[in-house]
Design an enzyme around this catalytic site. Structure first.
Site, PDB file in Angstrom:
ATOM      1  CG  ASP A 442      -1.231   0.941   1.469  1.00 21.09           C
ATOM      2  OD1 ASP A 442      -2.379   1.930   0.503  1.00 21.09           O
ATOM      3  OD2 ASP A 442      -1.817   1.736   2.170  1.00 21.09           O
ATOM      4  CE  LYS A 616     -12.821  17.638   4.624  1.00 19.50           C
ATOM      5  NZ  LYS A 616     -11.778  18.027   5.863  1.00 19.50           N
ATOM      6  NE  ARG A 645      -3.671  12.076   1.345  1.00 18.94           N
ATOM      7  CZ  ARG A 645      -4.735  10.739   1.579  1.00 18.94           C
ATOM      8  NH1 ARG A 645      -3.725   9.536   1.044  1.00 18.94           N
ATOM      9  NH2 ARG A 645      -5.235   9.963   1.501  1.00 18.94           N
ATOM     10  CB  THR A 646      -6.357  17.082  -5.228  1.00 19.88           C
ATOM     11  OG1 THR A 646      -7.054  15.554  -6.235  1.00 19.88           O
ATOM     12  CG2 THR A 646      -5.330  17.067  -5.379  1.00 19.88           C
ATOM     13  N   GLY A 726      -5.341   4.097  -2.812  1.00 16.69           N
ATOM     14  CA  GLY A 726      -6.453   4.995  -3.773  1.00 16.69           C
ATOM     15  C   GLY A 726      -6.788   6.075  -4.418  1.00 16.69           C
ATOM     16  CG  ASP A 727      -3.506   8.703  -3.050  1.00 19.29           C
ATOM     17  OD1 ASP A 727      -4.760   8.797  -2.738  1.00 19.29           O
ATOM     18  OD2 ASP A 727      -2.528   8.476  -2.680  1.00 19.29           O
ATOM     19  CG  ASN A 841      -8.314   0.587  -1.591  1.00 19.78           C
ATOM     20  OD1 ASN A 841      -9.966   1.077  -1.307  1.00 19.78           O
ATOM     21  ND2 ASN A 841      -7.283   1.784  -2.289  1.00 19.78           N
ATOM     22  CG  ASP A 842      -4.738   0.977   3.391  1.00 15.90           C
ATOM     23  OD1 ASP A 842      -5.066   0.981   1.893  1.00 15.90           O
ATOM     24  OD2 ASP A 842      -4.161   1.844   3.587  1.00 15.90           O
TER      25      ASP A 842
END
EC number: 7.6.2.1
Length: 1126
Positions: A442, A616, A645-646, A726-727, A841-842
């Protein structure tokens, strides 16, 4: 003493006399009917054992109906409904079933059953070869060791269960029951502590009202009713449930939190409706019902996951009171727990294949002996006797030696000071760390620290980086001053009931101010104030479920708009101009989930009455919810390329009518007991449209310490790495390059969107020509490729130097790991998990993890190895993995050699003496040969090492040789077979040639030479002598010498003569000296790679590692990436 000149008939007569005795009764075999009765009885007995041993398993098989929803009255357990007891039981056995179940587990394997049959055959006089302990001794030793190990493990489990089940909690009881005597009832006794009673965790029932103190474990799944915190909320630690170390905010039910005292809960006559037990720890559907104060009906309030505390979590702040809704196996933690996977390493599979060959050799050798002897007479008896004589080829102690060796390797891993905090939970596969081909990891918390730092605020027309945060402060102060001046010009109706204001061109200060206000309000962060004895605030910290939110709130504090207070209903900010508090009423909160990928909040400003929805979330979700713009997608891509990370931040001003209509619909959807999630989502969609885009934020997740060097070392070791995150694609690609997961200059191939079988076929065709490049693929495309072309995709993907999977869901994480395992059955793959991230995800990766990192240590109990830092993985694999694999391979083959050499001697002896099925070494000689005479030196091979840890880390290219499996293969096995046949022949024929008068001299000469040969062969196998190896050899020699003196197996007069010793020495030298010479010549002519590197390090060299490895006899691929070293 028998002279050598016996005839064949006399020898067979002696054999018959030694095996048959009239003192033993004949064996009466059961009839067919009694056999059926025995079979039926064994089935009943096994079922009885299972019921006693595994009641938890029987519960799962014998449930009374399906799981269903329940209605629980507060403090009033329903005796008519039987819920599972709130006990934890992880034991495998009990006093009655321990021995039967252990024996069943051992003898269900063919080899153990084979030895049992061989040992039981010795009760038949016609088949008996020697003393009973000759066969029962080794088998009993193995079983005793196994039973001791199982007993120790089960006692530890029992103690842990007793500790958990015996933990004492306080239970709130009805005031009418305070004066009742209930001493000893349900595990507790009444006290004078205001109507509470002590109750153990095992005696808690559904409907009980339980107090849980700070830092205390929650004993069962409960609905959160009250807390001592004034905010009506508390924090819980869920690391033992989902692996996340960030505290989670939980909210008390409003109807009970506002009560004057705890005992008022009984006066409500309230009940809780709870859905049927589910595995999902992130959702809950329930309803809190109470009687109306006017007696006109029932008032219902919806209950969600934020109003629950699950079993296994720990209260981090305050004291809470909850009503128990699920116990025992119905709790979320038990339903999500699974038995540890039974893993079998490649080395164990290879050893199993080799033992099958040895069994085949026993059959072949027995058949050959029978063919030479002839099938006349009771040939079946001789056949079985030969089978017994040669059964020592299959070493029964092999499994015990390997298991004890693995336990030692695991112990050494945990004691390594350079990998502090390493935990080994499985001792079954430590050697597989020495032959890893693929590493699945990950990103968040594994390659990165999960320590977020705010970097960029982008408004579309202008962006503010770290150097421009002072400008943000200036614009924020200007915005607040402007708001203060215009506050007196606004009417009360304009803020409370007016429609959305007319959209006009706003100044930069207004844009910045609104963006910072949105970041300061749209979150689930709670400030925690540390005060001194006088009440003065010493420091302020922030608690939230996501480190991203903490980073945003910390940044708003830096630029001048700090979060001062937060509770269930209010939120306060401090104005940077007037230093006054800006108070807001929290109307609704929509928490972040991995499905929605967004978070929202509706607040009302107390001064103006304005109602605003702030939201957001990820750009892929928010892009369709904000108004049209021409910059969001481009700037998201630009920030992602920088590795940030946005988050997209937007808002919507609501009128009073709009909010009231939404609130009614939302409350109706939340109180619905059927399809609540879908109904709530549909109501939210009516509100989440045409949002005003405020800003785009960029947050950096720092890389872990030394991660670049670690990835470079692993890549040079020949390990191919897959990163699943997941990014978005740009962020994942940037992190992969900055962390050196993708080396500098490495070409990249981004697989296009795959939505159909045809798309998958086309993309795989393109990938076939791009296997030299690192593969970038998103989760949805991966899922389609695995659905239609799993084998083809994995076959191409494993050829790529690195694979990056972005936008990966938990299901895709699990399927990709399973596919790689299925496609690489002959290779070792390693899944590494470090931290549970906000993408969710993890959790799936933890469930399949072999190694997990610093967070989620309690959650990923199924993980085999835990490390605190990613950099420890290199040492874990390159050093400890190498040692474990090399040692296990050497130990396994040597134990097999020990059995083959004595079986060779027995075969030659039987062939010389008219193919007689008489044992050459009888009694304790056979038992001692594989135990006290040779076991200590042989087992000392677990202390051997071929290279130093420093060299293994300095030259990771050495690891590539391990992945080829050359230390244990059919080639090395047959080499040991040849050595065993040669040495067995030398020992037996040498003893035959040099003995003079008596047969006993053959036994004494050959057996003594055999012991010395085994000890010398251990010395030949050892690469680096450990200080404990010498005492092990001396201990074996002393044990053998003592047995000669005290057990009278040999002629002491002959043993003490010089004639005996020169014969033993000559035979031993002939059997071992040629092998020492061959090993010396091999190291001089074709030395292994590690020996050349040791020589170069010892005498010095200016050669690079490429030239050193190129000159080695087994060179590595020219395309492999290497690191030059002076």
């Amino acid at each position: 003493m028998q002279p050598l000149s016996q005839s064949a008939g006399d020898f067979e007569e002696d054999e018959s006399q030694s095996l048959l005795s009239s003192a033993h009764p004949e064996i009466d075999f059961p009839s067919r009917r009694s056999s059926k009765r025995y079979s039926r009885f064994s089935c009943y007995w096994r079922s009885f054992c299972l019921r006693l041993c595994c009641p938890c398993a029987m519960w799962g098989c014998c449930r009374r109906g399906e799981l269903s929803a329940r209605t629980v009255r507060l403090g009033v357990p329903d005796p008519s409904v039987h819920y599972p007891p709130n006990t934890v039981r992880n034991q495998k056995y009990n006093v009655i079933t321990f021995i039967p179940m252990v024996l069943f587990e051992q003898f269900k394997f063919f080899l153990n059953l084979y030895f049992l049959v061989m040992a039981c055959s010795q009760f038949i006089p016609e088949l008996r070869i020697g003393y009973l302990y000759t066969y029962w001794g080794p088998l009993g030793f193995v079983l005793i060791i196994t039973m001791i190990r199982e007993a120790v493990d089960d006692i530890r489990r029992w103690r842990r269960d007793q500790e958990v089940n015996g933990q004492v909690y306080r239970k709130l009881v009805s005031p009418t029951a305070v004066h009742r005597k209930r001493v000893g009832a349900r595990g507790g006794s009444m006290t004078g502590d205001g109507g509470t009673t002590a109750v153990t965790s095992a005696n808690i029932k559904v409907g009980d009202l339980i107090f849980v103190e700070k830092d205390q474990r929650v004993p069962a799944d409960m609905v959160f009713l009250r807390t001592t915190e004034a905010s009506g909320s508390c924090f819980v630690r869920t690391d033992q449930l989902d692996g996340e170390t960030d505290w989670k905010l939980r909210l008390a039910v409003p109807a009970t939190q506002k009560l004057a005292s705890d005992h008022d809960c009984f006066a409500l006559d309230a009940s809780v409706f709870a859905e049927k037990p589910q595995k999902d720890i992130y959702s809950f559907i329930g309803t809190f019902s109470k009687g109306d104060s006017e007696g006109s009906g029932v008032v219902e309030e919806p209950i969600g996951v934020e109003n629950t505390v699950w079993s296994g979590t720990v209260v981090a702040s305050g004291r809470l009171l909850g009503v128990v809704v699920y116990t025992g196996r119905d709790t979320r933690s038990v339903m999500n727990s699974a038995a540890p996977r039974s893993k079998v390493g490649l080395l164990d599979l290879q050893i199993n294949d080799l033992t099958k060959l040895l069994f085949l050799a026993v059959l072949v050798l027995t058949i050959v002996m029978m063919c030479l002897k002839g099938f006349s007479g009771p040939w079946y008896r001789y056949f079985f006797r030969f089978l017994l004589l040669f059964s020592y080829i299959i070493p029964i102690s092999l499994r015990v030696n390997l298991d004890v060796g693995k336990a030692y390797y695991s112990w050494m891993m945990q004691r390594d000071t350079e990998m502090a905090g390493t935990v080994v939970r499985s001792t079954t596969i430590p050697e597989e760390l020495g032959r890893i081909n693929y590493l699945l990891t990950d990103k968040t918390g594994t390659l990165t620290q999960n320590d977020m730092v705010f970097r960029v605020l982008h408004l579309g027309t202008q962006a503010f980086g770290v150097d421009a945060f002072d400008d943000v402060t200036m614009h924020l102060r200007g915005y607040c001053a402007q708001r203060q001046r215009s506050a007196e010009q606004k009417t009360a109706a304009e803020g409370g009931t007016g429609a959305s204001p007319t959209r006009v061109r706003r100044s930069l200060s207004v844009k910045v101010g609104e963006a910072v206000h949105a970041l300061a309000l749209c979150h689930n962060v709670t400030p925690v104030h540390e005060k001194d004895d006088e009440g003065a605030v010493l420091s302020v910290s922030y608690q939230a479920a996501s480190p991203d939110e903490v980073a945003l709130v910390q940044w708003t504090e830096v630029v001048g708009l700090p979060l001062v207070h937060r509770d269930l209903n209010t939120m306060s900010l401090r104005c940077p101009v007037t230093k006054q508090l800006l108070r807001y009423t929290v109307l609704q909160v929509f928490p972040f989930t991995s499905d929605t990928k967004r978070m929202g909040i509706i607040v009302q400003e107390e001064d103006t009455g304005e109602i605003i929805l702030y939201m957001k979330g990820a750009d892929v979700v928010m892009a369709s919810k904000v108004e049209y713009n021409d910059w969001l997608e481009e700037e998201c891509s630009n920030l992602a390329q920088k590795g940030l990370r946005t988050l997209v931040v937007a808002r919507k001003v609501l009128s009073r009518e709009q909010y009231t209509s939404f609130e009614d619909s939302y409350r109706a959807a939340r109180t619905c007991q059927q399809d609540r999630s879908s109904r709530v989502a549909s109501v939210l969609e009516t509100l989440e449209s045409n949002l005003e885009l405020l800003c785009l934020t960029g947050v950096e997740d720092k890389l872990q310490h030394n991660v670049k060097h670690t990835l470079e070392v692993l890549r040079n070791a020949g390990i191919k790495m897959w990163m699943l995150t997941g990014d978005k694609e740009e962020t994942a690609t940037c992190i992969a390059q900055s962390s050196r997961l993708v080396p500098p200059g490495q070409a990249l191939h981004s697989m296009g969107a795959v939505t159909s079988r045809q798309d998958a076929h086309q993309q795989l065709h393109l990938l076939r020509r791009k296997t030299h490049a690192a593969l970038i693929i998103n989760g949805s495309s991966l899922e389609v490729c695995l659905q239609y072309y799993e084998h083809e995709f994995v076959e191409l993907a494993v050829q790529c130097p690195a694979v990056v999977v972005c936008r990966c869901s938990p299901t895709q994480v699990r399927s990709s790991g399973a596919s790689l395992r299925r496609a690489s059955l002959r290779r070792a793959s390693l899944i590494i998990e470090g931290k549970v991230s906000d993408e969710g995800n993890d959790v799936a990766m933890i469930q399949a993890a072999d190694i997990e990192g610093k967070e989620g240590r309690q959650a990923s109990l199924a993980a085999d190895f835990s490390v605190l830092q990613f950099e420890h993985i290199a040492r874990l694999c390159l050093v400890h993995g190498r040692y474990s694999y090399k040692r296990s391979a050497a130990l396994g083959q040597f134990v097999m050699h020990r059995g083959m050499i004595i079986s060779t001697i027995q075969a030659i002896f039987s062939a010389i003496f008219y193919f007689s099925s008489v044992a050459l070494y009888q009694g304790f000689l056979m038992v001692g040969y594989s135990t006290i005479y040779t076991n200590f030196p042989v087992f000392s091979l677990v202390l051997d090492r071929d290279v130093s840890p420093k060299m293994a880390m300095s030259y990771p290219e050495l690891y590539k040789d391990l992945t080829k499996g050359r230390s244990l293969s059919y080639k090395t096995f047959f080499v040991w077979v040849l050595i065993s046949v040669y040495q067995g022949g030398v020992l037996m024929y040498g003893a035959m040639l040099l003995f003079e008068d008596e047969l006993l001299h053959i036994v004494s000469i050959s057996f003594t030479a055999l012991i010395l040969t085994e000890l010398l062969m251990v010395g030949l196998t050892v690469r680096t002598w450990h200080p404990l190896m010498v005492p092990a050899h001396l201990l074996s020699l002393l044990a053998y010498g003592a047995s000669i003196i005290w057990m009278h197996y040999f002629d002491l007069a002959f043993i003490t003569s010089t004639d005996f010793w020169w014969k033993v020495i000559v035979i031993t030298l002939v059997s071992c000296l040629p092998l020492y010479v061959l090993k010396f010549l091999q190291r001089k002519i074709t030395p292994p790679t590690y020996s050349k590197l040791e020589e170069l390090n010892t005498f010095g060299s200016t050669l690079t590692v490429e030239s050193r490895l190129a000159s080695a006899p087994r060179s590595y691929d020219a395309t492999s990436t290497t690191t030059s070293r002076p």
